[in-house]
Write a protein that holds these residues in place. Structure first.
Motif, PDB file in Angstrom:
ATOM      1  N   MET A 132      30.749  17.309   4.346  1.00  0.00           N
ATOM      2  CA  MET A 132      30.702  17.336   2.902  1.00  0.00           C
ATOM      3  C   MET A 132      29.550  17.894   2.476  1.00  0.00           C
ATOM      4  SD  MET A 132      32.951  14.151   1.642  1.00  0.00           S
ATOM      5  CE  MET A 132      32.863  14.585  -0.130  1.00  0.00           C
ATOM      6  N   ARG A 133      28.575  17.419   2.799  1.00  0.00           N
ATOM      7  CA  ARG A 133      27.141  17.932   2.504  1.00  0.00           C
ATOM      8  C   ARG A 133      26.864  19.452   2.727  1.00  0.00           C
ATOM      9  NH1 ARG A 133      25.247  12.644   3.483  1.00  0.00           N
ATOM     10  NH2 ARG A 133      24.554  12.854   5.545  1.00  0.00           N
ATOM     11  N   GLU A 134      27.199  19.659   4.133  1.00  0.00           N
ATOM     12  CA  GLU A 134      27.020  21.103   4.672  1.00  0.00           C
ATOM     13  C   GLU A 134      28.028  21.905   3.816  1.00  0.00           C
ATOM     14  OE1 GLU A 134      25.480  23.867   6.731  1.00  0.00           O
ATOM     15  OE2 GLU A 134      24.964  21.897   7.090  1.00  0.00           O
ATOM     16  N   GLN A 135      29.278  21.625   3.471  1.00  0.00           N
ATOM     17  CA  GLN A 135      30.234  22.178   2.492  1.00  0.00           C
ATOM     18  C   GLN A 135      29.266  22.617   1.231  1.00  0.00           C
ATOM     19  OE1 GLN A 135      33.620  20.141   2.416  1.00  0.00           O
ATOM     20  NE2 GLN A 135      34.616  21.318   4.504  1.00  0.00           N
ATOM     21  N   ILE A 140      26.533  26.098  -2.883  1.00  0.00           N
ATOM     22  CA  ILE A 140      25.158  26.173  -3.632  1.00  0.00           C
ATOM     23  C   ILE A 140      24.698  27.581  -3.211  1.00  0.00           C
ATOM     24  CG2 ILE A 140      22.981  25.475  -3.860  1.00  0.00           C
ATOM     25  CD1 ILE A 140      23.978  22.484  -3.703  1.00  0.00           C
ATOM     26  N   GLU A 141      24.775  27.988  -1.774  1.00  0.00           N
ATOM     27  CA  GLU A 141      24.206  29.210  -1.364  1.00  0.00           C
ATOM     28  C   GLU A 141      25.050  30.287  -1.921  1.00  0.00           C
ATOM     29  OE1 GLU A 141      24.086  29.235   2.924  1.00  0.00           O
ATOM     30  OE2 GLU A 141      22.665  27.623   2.854  1.00  0.00           O
ATOM     31  N   ILE A 142      26.338  30.221  -2.074  1.00  0.00           N
ATOM     32  CA  ILE A 142      27.129  31.394  -2.725  1.00  0.00           C
ATOM     33  C   ILE A 142      26.907  31.315  -4.143  1.00  0.00           C
ATOM     34  CG2 ILE A 142      29.512  31.798  -3.352  1.00  0.00           C
ATOM     35  CD1 ILE A 142      30.360  30.437  -0.600  1.00  0.00           C
ATOM     36  N   GLN A 145      23.673  33.341  -4.545  1.00  0.00           N
ATOM     37  CA  GLN A 145      24.084  34.855  -4.149  1.00  0.00           C
ATOM     38  C   GLN A 145      24.795  35.416  -5.536  1.00  0.00           C
ATOM     39  OE1 GLN A 145      26.183  34.852  -0.699  1.00  0.00           O
ATOM     40  NE2 GLN A 145      24.615  34.452   0.504  1.00  0.00           N
ATOM     41  N   ASN A 146      25.549  34.827  -6.081  1.00  0.00           N
ATOM     42  CA  ASN A 146      26.235  35.205  -7.402  1.00  0.00           C
ATOM     43  C   ASN A 146      25.226  35.239  -8.470  1.00  0.00           C
ATOM     44  OD1 ASN A 146      28.776  35.385  -5.834  1.00  0.00           O
ATOM     45  ND2 ASN A 146      29.506  33.658  -6.680  1.00  0.00           N
ATOM     46  N   GLU A 147      24.332  34.327  -8.571  1.00  0.00           N
ATOM     47  CA  GLU A 147      23.432  34.605  -9.567  1.00  0.00           C
ATOM     48  C   GLU A 147      22.277  35.872  -9.665  1.00  0.00           C
ATOM     49  OE1 GLU A 147      19.719  31.900 -11.032  1.00  0.00           O
ATOM     50  OE2 GLU A 147      22.019  30.895 -11.277  1.00  0.00           O
ATOM     51  N   THR A 148      22.070  35.808  -8.303  1.00  0.00           N
ATOM     52  CA  THR A 148      21.089  37.012  -7.865  1.00  0.00           C
ATOM     53  C   THR A 148      21.870  38.341  -8.181  1.00  0.00           C
ATOM     54  OG1 THR A 148      20.069  35.470  -6.296  1.00  0.00           O
ATOM     55  CG2 THR A 148      19.508  37.908  -6.146  1.00  0.00           C
TER      56      THR A 148
END
Length: 155
Positions: A132-135, A140-142, A145-148
């Motif tokens: 679950m932590r990996e998911q 968060i990475e996605i 990326q969206n914020e950037t």
């Protein structure tokens, strides 16, 4: 600060040399350069925000380990110089980090955990399974990326 896997505390000379090796300035040609011992000593001495005066030879002795007990004002001057010149987002450089009383990563973690929301997220993550932590990290990475991408289109 300790050497990874060895548990050995690094000396003041090793910590200073690591700062010289990692905190750099950019020359007119865009090359990243290491600060010279002379330049750091001059900058620390010229800074009116603290009482430290520092000669090139004394700083060299601190770097080679022949002097190991500088005054608090010298440590403050060195910490301020390197902290003022570190890259944005990197951990602060403090007198405590120079004398190994505190790891800069620990200070950054404490600073970020001061937020109630961050603590709440961390507590919830601590209760999750590793899968679950990996998911959650992938989500968060996605979001990052969206914020950037969104900030790049605003002009």
């Amino acid at each position: 600060m300790t050497d990874e896997g060895q548990g050995r505390t690094r000396s003041l000379a090793e910590r200073l040399n690591a700062l010289f090796a990692t905190i750099r300035w950019t020359d007119a040609h865009g090359r990243r350069r290491e600060y010279s011992t002379s330049r750091v000593a001059e900058a620390v001495t010229a800074d009116p925000s603290h009482p430290a005066t520092l000669s090139r030879s004394y700083l060299a002795m601190l770097r080679n380990g022949s002097h190991t007990n500088p005054t608090l004002s010298v440590l403050e001057g060195l910490a301020k110089f390197f902290d003022d010149h570190r890259e944005a987002g990197s951990p602060s450089i403090t007198v405590q980090s120079l004398v190994a009383q505190e790891d800069p990563d620990d200070a950054l973690l404490r600073e970020r955990l001061a937020s109630h929301q961050v603590r709440k997220i961390a507590m919830r993550a601590g209760e999750m399974t590793p899968t679950m932590r990996e998911q959650l990290l992938k989500m968060i990475e996605i979001l990052d990326q969206n914020e950037t991408a969104d900030s790049g289109t605003e002009a």
